[in-house]
Write an enzyme that holds these catalytic residues in place. Sequence first.
Site, PDB file in Angstrom:
ATOM      1  N   LEU A  48       0.938  -1.450   0.050  1.00  0.00           N
ATOM      2  CA  LEU A  48      -0.126  -0.310   0.240  1.00  0.00           C
ATOM      3  C   LEU A  48       0.766   1.195   0.151  1.00  0.00           C
ATOM      4  CD1 LEU A  48      -2.031  -1.960   0.343  1.00  0.00           C
ATOM      5  CD2 LEU A  48      -3.048  -0.638   2.507  1.00  0.00           C
ATOM      6  N   GLU A  50       0.859   6.120  -0.782  1.00  0.00           N
ATOM      7  CA  GLU A  50      -0.592   7.367  -0.562  1.00  0.00           C
ATOM      8  C   GLU A  50      -1.512   6.839  -1.752  1.00  0.00           C
ATOM      9  OE1 GLU A  50      -0.556   9.274   1.896  1.00  0.00           O
ATOM     10  OE2 GLU A  50       0.949   8.325   2.375  1.00  0.00           O
ATOM     11  N   GLY A  51      -2.012   6.313  -2.517  1.00  0.00           N
ATOM     12  CA  GLY A  51      -2.843   6.447  -3.382  1.00  0.00           C
ATOM     13  C   GLY A  51      -3.905   5.055  -3.026  1.00  0.00           C
ATOM     14  N   HIS A  52      -2.999   4.291  -2.567  1.00  0.00           N
ATOM     15  CA  HIS A  52      -4.115   3.648  -1.385  1.00  0.00           C
ATOM     16  C   HIS A  52      -5.031   3.854  -0.274  1.00  0.00           C
ATOM     17  CE1 HIS A  52      -1.715   0.649  -3.397  1.00  0.00           C
ATOM     18  NE2 HIS A  52      -2.468  -0.148  -3.862  1.00  0.00           N
ATOM     19  N   GLN A  76      -3.899 -13.018 -11.766  1.00  0.00           N
ATOM     20  CA  GLN A  76      -3.393 -12.185 -12.137  1.00  0.00           C
ATOM     21  C   GLN A  76      -1.685 -11.742 -12.977  1.00  0.00           C
ATOM     22  OE1 GLN A  76      -6.005  -9.729  -9.003  1.00  0.00           O
ATOM     23  NE2 GLN A  76      -5.191  -8.104 -10.236  1.00  0.00           N
ATOM     24  N   LYS A 165      -6.265   5.324 -12.548  1.00  0.00           N
ATOM     25  CA  LYS A 165      -5.218   4.764 -12.897  1.00  0.00           C
ATOM     26  C   LYS A 165      -5.607   3.910 -13.301  1.00  0.00           C
ATOM     27  CE  LYS A 165      -1.547   3.076 -11.369  1.00  0.00           C
ATOM     28  NZ  LYS A 165      -0.942   2.271 -12.331  1.00  0.00           N
ATOM     29  N   ASP A 166      -5.931   3.245 -13.132  1.00  0.00           N
ATOM     30  CA  ASP A 166      -6.388   1.383 -13.364  1.00  0.00           C
ATOM     31  C   ASP A 166      -7.303   1.964 -14.202  1.00  0.00           C
ATOM     32  OD1 ASP A 166      -3.722   0.168 -12.582  1.00  0.00           O
ATOM     33  OD2 ASP A 166      -4.824   0.383 -10.908  1.00  0.00           O
ATOM     34  N   GLN A 169      -9.097  -1.418 -16.221  1.00  0.00           N
ATOM     35  CA  GLN A 169      -9.597  -2.332 -15.320  1.00  0.00           C
ATOM     36  C   GLN A 169     -10.933  -1.974 -14.607  1.00  0.00           C
ATOM     37  OE1 GLN A 169      -6.930  -3.553 -11.798  1.00  0.00           O
ATOM     38  NE2 GLN A 169      -7.798  -1.833 -10.325  1.00  0.00           N
ATOM     39  N   ARG A 203       4.504  -1.027  -8.275  1.00  0.00           N
ATOM     40  CA  ARG A 203       5.401  -1.195  -9.131  1.00  0.00           C
ATOM     41  C   ARG A 203       6.433   0.176  -8.956  1.00  0.00           C
ATOM     42  NH1 ARG A 203       4.348  -6.268 -12.128  1.00  0.00           N
ATOM     43  NH2 ARG A 203       2.060  -6.747 -12.029  1.00  0.00           N
TER      44      ARG A 203
END
EC number: 6.3.2.1
Length: 325
Positions: A48, A50-52, A76, A165-166, A169, A203
């Site tokens: 995790l 800061e985005g999470h 995945q 961002k995804d 998805q 990543r």
Amino acid sequence: MSDTHPTPSAVGAPSGGPVVARTRDELRTARASLTGGDVAVVMTMGALHEGHATLIETARRKAAHVVVTIFLNPLQFGPREDLSRYPRTFDSDMEICRKAGVDLVFAPTPDVIYQDGDPGVRVSAGPLGNVLEGQARPGHFDGMLTVVGKLMHLTGADSAYFGQKDAQQLLLIRRMVRDLDFPVDVVSVPTVREPDGLAMSSRNTYLTDSDREVALCLSRALRAGASAAAEGPSAIRRAARSVLVREPLALVDYLVLVHPSTLEDVPEWYRGEALLAVAGRVGTTRLIDNVPLLVGPGGRALEVFSDVDTATPAIPSATGRPDAD
């Protein structure tokens, strides 16, 4: 910071922190205690950042209770993708959850999620799962939708929060929820970026300092494209491409301007919302990024799309804008 998950023998919570459930029974017991309001879920594969945290905090503001799932989903990962390389940072993940006010963390092992081993029945992403990221990572979106569907059922959440961002998805999850009648509200949250513009991603930890400098060309290309949004699709593509060609160390897989509900390239006369998306490899790391745009007069970058109909392809009207239902 631990690379492995602690294995509590029963449901438990650190002082002032979220309850941790490992098994289906523990989850069922903990979930039953979340009464007096709706429940939101934020699904993660761990590591995790800061985005999470932003996803969790957004859910926290809107829902009475927040559940976070931490599950590194093997479905995945393709045969050429190293599952063992994915960062595992459970201790720091829990600290983020604690600070963000999470009520319950569900952190199962694969045998808990896939009780009979490799599942014989999976959710198919269909044609939208075979383009862009799906073309680069065959089967990825089938595995993603299968686990998202299972976690929606297991957590009994009223709403689920995912990052813009995804984008592909997010689109596929919306389609699954609508096509298969899941009673879950899917909420998109704007992409969270580092101060230098790089989209936050687990990543990013793979990037060396020099890789990181190269990777910034992706977000710069998106900003350049967004600055040309008022001029139309060709100008957007041209502006974004001009940034990428100046960085030979970034191996670009694709740069596309597509309709947000069909992922089909938009024609030159198109006016309306569109997705400018890029993917490429920097060093040994594959990165993706995107920006929602309003194309045409008043064109600009958007944080997230408006309520796009994801059930049926948009059919351009005589004005060049997708027809609305």
